[in-house]
Design a protein around this motif. Structure first.
Motif, PDB file in Angstrom:
ATOM      1  N   UNK A 185       0.860  -1.187   0.000  1.00 39.55           N
ATOM      2  CA  UNK A 185       0.000   0.000   0.000  1.00 39.55           C
ATOM      3  C   UNK A 185       0.900   1.243   0.000  1.00 39.55           C
ATOM      4  N   UNK A 186       0.299   2.416  -0.045  1.00 40.03           N
ATOM      5  CA  UNK A 186       1.094   3.653  -0.084  1.00 40.03           C
ATOM      6  C   UNK A 186       1.972   3.807   1.146  1.00 40.03           C
ATOM      7  N   UNK A 187       1.432   3.484   2.312  1.00 47.39           N
ATOM      8  CA  UNK A 187       2.237   3.571   3.537  1.00 47.39           C
ATOM      9  C   UNK A 187       3.341   2.524   3.547  1.00 47.39           C
ATOM     10  N   UNK A 188       3.088   1.383   2.899  1.00 44.59           N
ATOM     11  CA  UNK A 188       4.122   0.356   2.780  1.00 44.59           C
ATOM     12  C   UNK A 188       5.296   0.889   1.966  1.00 44.59           C
ATOM     13  N   UNK A 189       4.996   1.590   0.875  1.00 53.99           N
ATOM     14  CA  UNK A 189       6.056   2.188   0.058  1.00 53.99           C
ATOM     15  C   UNK A 189       6.784   3.265   0.865  1.00 53.99           C
ATOM     16  N   UNK A 190       6.006   4.080   1.589  1.00 51.94           N
ATOM     17  CA  UNK A 190       6.622   5.129   2.421  1.00 51.94           C
ATOM     18  C   UNK A 190       7.545   4.494   3.471  1.00 51.94           C
ATOM     19  N   UNK A 191       7.106   3.370   4.020  1.00 53.29           N
ATOM     20  CA  UNK A 191       7.923   2.672   5.009  1.00 53.29           C
ATOM     21  C   UNK A 191       9.232   2.184   4.395  1.00 53.29           C
ATOM     22  N   UNK A 192       9.156   1.660   3.173  1.00 46.19           N
ATOM     23  CA  UNK A 192      10.374   1.174   2.537  1.00 46.19           C
ATOM     24  C   UNK A 192      11.320   2.330   2.231  1.00 46.19           C
ATOM     25  N   UNK A 193      10.763   3.481   1.851  1.00 49.01           N
ATOM     26  CA  UNK A 193      11.615   4.661   1.662  1.00 49.01           C
ATOM     27  C   UNK A 193      12.262   5.042   2.995  1.00 49.01           C
ATOM     28  N   UNK A 194      11.450   5.043   4.052  1.00 44.51           N
ATOM     29  CA  UNK A 194      11.966   5.411   5.374  1.00 44.51           C
ATOM     30  C   UNK A 194      13.124   4.485   5.759  1.00 44.51           C
ATOM     31  N   UNK A 195      12.946   3.213   5.499  1.00 42.06           N
ATOM     32  CA  UNK A 195      13.974   2.229   5.821  1.00 42.06           C
ATOM     33  C   UNK A 195      15.249   2.504   5.021  1.00 42.06           C
ATOM     34  N   UNK A 196      15.070   2.747   3.718  1.00 42.50           N
ATOM     35  CA  UNK A 196      16.228   3.049   2.870  1.00 42.50           C
ATOM     36  C   UNK A 196      16.963   4.305   3.344  1.00 42.50           C
ATOM     37  N   UNK A 197      16.200   5.318   3.733  1.00 40.60           N
ATOM     38  CA  UNK A 197      16.795   6.558   4.234  1.00 40.60           C
ATOM     39  C   UNK A 197      17.552   6.266   5.538  1.00 40.60           C
ATOM     40  N   UNK A 198      16.972   5.438   6.386  1.00 37.04           N
ATOM     41  CA  UNK A 198      17.635   5.077   7.655  1.00 37.04           C
ATOM     42  C   UNK A 198      18.935   4.319   7.395  1.00 37.04           C
ATOM     43  N   UNK A 199      18.931   3.464   6.378  1.00 35.65           N
ATOM     44  CA  UNK A 199      20.171   2.756   6.014  1.00 35.65           C
ATOM     45  C   UNK A 199      21.227   3.758   5.561  1.00 35.65           C
ATOM     46  N   UNK A 200      20.802   4.703   4.701  1.00 32.20           N
ATOM     47  CA  UNK A 200      21.756   5.700   4.201  1.00 32.20           C
ATOM     48  C   UNK A 200      22.308   6.530   5.356  1.00 32.20           C
ATOM     49  N   UNK A 201      21.439   6.902   6.285  1.00 31.54           N
ATOM     50  CA  UNK A 201      21.860   7.715   7.432  1.00 31.54           C
ATOM     51  C   UNK A 201      22.782   6.931   8.363  1.00 31.54           C
ATOM     52  N   UNK A 202      22.608   5.599   8.381  1.00 38.18           N
ATOM     53  CA  UNK A 202      23.426   4.749   9.246  1.00 38.18           C
ATOM     54  C   UNK A 202      24.738   4.372   8.570  1.00 38.18           C
ATOM     55  N   UNK A 203      24.813   4.661   7.261  1.00 41.35           N
ATOM     56  CA  UNK A 203      26.003   4.292   6.496  1.00 41.35           C
ATOM     57  C   UNK A 203      26.213   2.788   6.422  1.00 41.35           C
ATOM     58  N   UNK A 204      25.118   2.038   6.548  1.00 49.96           N
ATOM     59  CA  UNK A 204      25.226   0.578   6.521  1.00 49.96           C
ATOM     60  C   UNK A 204      23.852  -0.017   6.233  1.00 49.96           C
ATOM     61  N   UNK A 205      23.844  -1.255   5.798  1.00 46.86           N
ATOM     62  CA  UNK A 205      22.549  -1.917   5.588  1.00 46.86           C
ATOM     63  C   UNK A 205      21.853  -2.130   6.916  1.00 46.86           C
ATOM     64  N   UNK A 206      22.672  -2.358   7.957  1.00 49.83           N
ATOM     65  CA  UNK A 206      22.077  -2.519   9.272  1.00 49.83           C
ATOM     66  C   UNK A 206      21.839  -1.133   9.879  1.00 49.83           C
ATOM     67  N   UNK A 207      20.583  -0.864  10.183  1.00 46.53           N
ATOM     68  CA  UNK A 207      20.179   0.467  10.640  1.00 46.53           C
ATOM     69  C   UNK A 207      20.583   0.667  12.098  1.00 46.53           C
ATOM     70  N   UNK A 208      21.061   1.896  12.410  1.00 47.39           N
ATOM     71  CA  UNK A 208      21.512   2.133  13.777  1.00 47.39           C
ATOM     72  C   UNK A 208      20.327   2.117  14.751  1.00 47.39           C
TER      73      UNK A 208
END
Ligand SMILES: [Mn+2]
Length: 329
Positions: free
Chosen positions: A206-229
């Motif tokens: 759903x739309x929120x599911x896509x938003x969640x996946x973006x959020x996750x990807x952004x969190x990975x980028x912010x953590x500098x790793x696939x594993x989110x801080x």
């Protein structure tokens, strides 16, 4: 009404899906399941042992890598710039549960990352559907340099061009089918598993599911790793409550990732510390209960949708994000 009462008197004519008896027996034996459970799984296309195990486990580890979503890299780079430069980000949702939940999720994440994020849910009665001239007016009024759409935008090429003409970039996050024969928006990023170019393994978020996946990807980028801080991980786990609400209310099929998100999101909702969600659960007489999809579909969802139907879904958004007992109605 008459049709409804007539339907109530007549027993429903059930038509059962067929299931191959040999496959049912093999799955029941191989996975050590009751025959009935094996039959239900085969009927739902989850008859292979690995698929059946994934479906029953619905483990977080079976969520797909967000990087597989089209546009995710561009979106998270553009967002990193917005955070760094202190740009105002307008998170542009829609007025149903899916749009409001995804908007709440992204606004909270962007603020957590230190960005200036403002939510915008159009008024259904005065602004009409989705993107339009009102979107441009709002972005300009808020002095936004970046618009992030939630649950809409794939068909909004004209409005997104208008925004671009004013120097405002748009990131589209959406789950709607691209327009037939129509042009896709020229946006900073298009994040939608249903794009023709998408290699994403699951189309039915759903739309929120896509938003969640973006959020996750952004969190990975912010953590500098696939594993989110750790702090961002806690945010994502908690925010899954929004995704569960939206997944059930948008009536996307509860298979694959949707089942995982709904299952873990319902657990997050049960133990939420958000004052607004707790007040909503109390009003539905669901406090302290084990929640199921029916509770969301028939008790919680209609109450959240009511605000949008009456014009102002912003009140639903306020309720979702309220952290103060006094503010939560
Ligand atoms: Mn939707």
């Amino acid at each position: 009404m008459r049709a409804m009462s007539a339907a109530r008197r007549e027993p429903p004519a059930w038509r059962l899906r067929r299931a191959d008896d040999v496959q049912v027996a093999r799955l029941a034996r191989g996975a050590n399941l009751p025959e009935l459970v094996a039959r239900l799984l085969v009927q739902r296309g989850q008859g292979e042992p690995a698929a059946a195990a994934r479906h029953l486990d619905a483990a977080l580890a079976s969520l797909h890598d967000p990087a597989l979503l089209p546009g995710l890299g561009e979106a998270s780079e553009r967002l990193a710039r917005a955070v760094r430069d202190g740009e105002t980000i307008l998170v542009h949702g829609d007025y149903d549960v899916d749009g409001v939940c995804g908007t709440a999720l992204l606004v909270e994440l962007f603020r957590l990352l230190g960005a200036r994020a403002v939510p915008y849910i159009p008024n259904r009665l005065s602004d009409g559907y989705s993107f339009g001239a009102h979107s441009v007016a709002e972005a300009v009024a808020r002095e936004a340099r970046l618009v992030v759409s939630v649950d809409n935008g794939t068909s909004a090429a004209a409005t997104i061009a208008e925004l671009a003409a004013r120097g405002i970039d748009t990131i589209v996050t959406d789950h709607h089918e691209p327009p037939h024969g129509g042009a896709l928006p020229v946006a900073a990023a298009l994040v939608n598993p249903k794009l023709a170019t998408s290699r994403y393994p699951f189309r039915e978020l759903c739309g929120s599911g896509v938003a969640f996946k973006l959020a996750w990807g952004v969190c990975q980028a912010q953590s500098g790793a696939r594993r989110v801080r750790e702090d961002l991980r806690a945010f994502l786990t908690d925010a899954m409550a929004f995704v569960a609400l939206a997944t059930v209310c948008d009536v996307v099929p509860l298979i694959d990732e949707n089942r995982v998100l709904a299952r873990h999101g319902l657990r997050a909702l049960e133990s939420t510390r958000r004052a607004g969600l707790r007040a909503l659960l109390a009003r539905c007489e669901l406090s302290g209960r084990t929640l199921c999809a029916e509770d969301v579909a028939f008790k919680i969802g209609p109450r959240l949708n009511a605000a949008g139907r009456l014009g102002s879904a912003s009140r639903a958004l306020e309720l979702l994000t309220a952290r103060d007992e006094g503010r939560a109605p």
